[in-house]
Scaffold this motif. Structure first.
Motif, PDB file in Angstrom:
ATOM      1  N   LEU A 298       1.061  -1.367  -0.200  1.00 14.82           N
ATOM      2  CA  LEU A 298       0.184  -0.447  -0.062  1.00 14.82           C
ATOM      3  C   LEU A 298       1.087   1.308   0.027  1.00 14.82           C
ATOM      4  N   ARG A 299       2.343   0.921   0.812  1.00 18.08           N
ATOM      5  CA  ARG A 299       2.577   2.475   1.218  1.00 18.08           C
ATOM      6  C   ARG A 299       3.467   3.133  -0.663  1.00 18.08           C
ATOM      7  N   ASN A 300       4.264   1.249  -0.897  1.00 19.37           N
ATOM      8  CA  ASN A 300       4.671   2.012  -2.148  1.00 19.37           C
ATOM      9  C   ASN A 300       3.634   2.359  -3.188  1.00 19.37           C
ATOM     10  N   ALA A 301       1.948   1.663  -3.506  1.00 19.97           N
ATOM     11  CA  ALA A 301       0.887   2.127  -3.989  1.00 19.97           C
ATOM     12  C   ALA A 301       1.204   3.639  -4.498  1.00 19.97           C
ATOM     13  N   LYS A 302       0.920   3.921  -2.662  1.00 23.85           N
ATOM     14  CA  LYS A 302       0.610   5.768  -2.806  1.00 23.85           C
ATOM     15  C   LYS A 302       2.045   6.143  -2.662  1.00 23.85           C
TER      16      LYS A 302
ATOM     17  N   GLY B 154       2.344   4.946  -7.128  1.00 24.64           N
ATOM     18  CA  GLY B 154       1.336   5.088  -8.274  1.00 24.64           C
ATOM     19  C   GLY B 154       0.966   3.410  -8.208  1.00 24.64           C
ATOM     20  N   ASN B 155      -0.254   3.067  -9.063  1.00 20.27           N
ATOM     21  CA  ASN B 155      -0.816   1.633  -8.817  1.00 20.27           C
ATOM     22  C   ASN B 155       0.445   0.824 -10.226  1.00 20.27           C
TER      23      ASN B 155
END
Length: 92
Positions: free
Chosen positions: A81-85, A88-89
């Motif tokens: 989730l941290r990486n996606a935030k 980006g996804n």
């Protein structure tokens, strides 16, 4: 390089010898500046990995905490989730 070193303390199940050695390898690579050492430095590189692995194992075995052990799956999801935030996804 060192971004690959992950926290190994206070997990259930505890860190494996392979995880500890992988962290030691990353640490020695960072300190030496070598991803793969030359033949002349191979013995020193391998000795350092062994010594750092043993020191890390001793450290992890001697630390104490009252906190509940962390769950690996929960920590992986939090990191995702941290990486996606942050990045980006990837669907853009």
């Amino acid at each position: 390089m060192c971004r690959n070193i992950k926290t190994l303390y206070n997990f259930d199940p505890p860190a494996t010898d392979e995880e500890i050695q992988a962290a030691a390898l990353q640490f020695v690579r960072k300190l030496s500046g070598f991803n793969t050492p030359s033949k002349a430095n191979e013995d020193a590189f391998q000795l350092a990995i062994g010594e750092v692995t043993e020191a890390a194992r001793k450290l992890l075995g001697s630390l104490v905490t009252n906190a509940e052990p962390r769950n690996r799956e929960v920590e992986i999801e939090r990191a995702r989730l941290r990486n996606a935030k942050r990045f980006g996804n990837g669907s853009e």
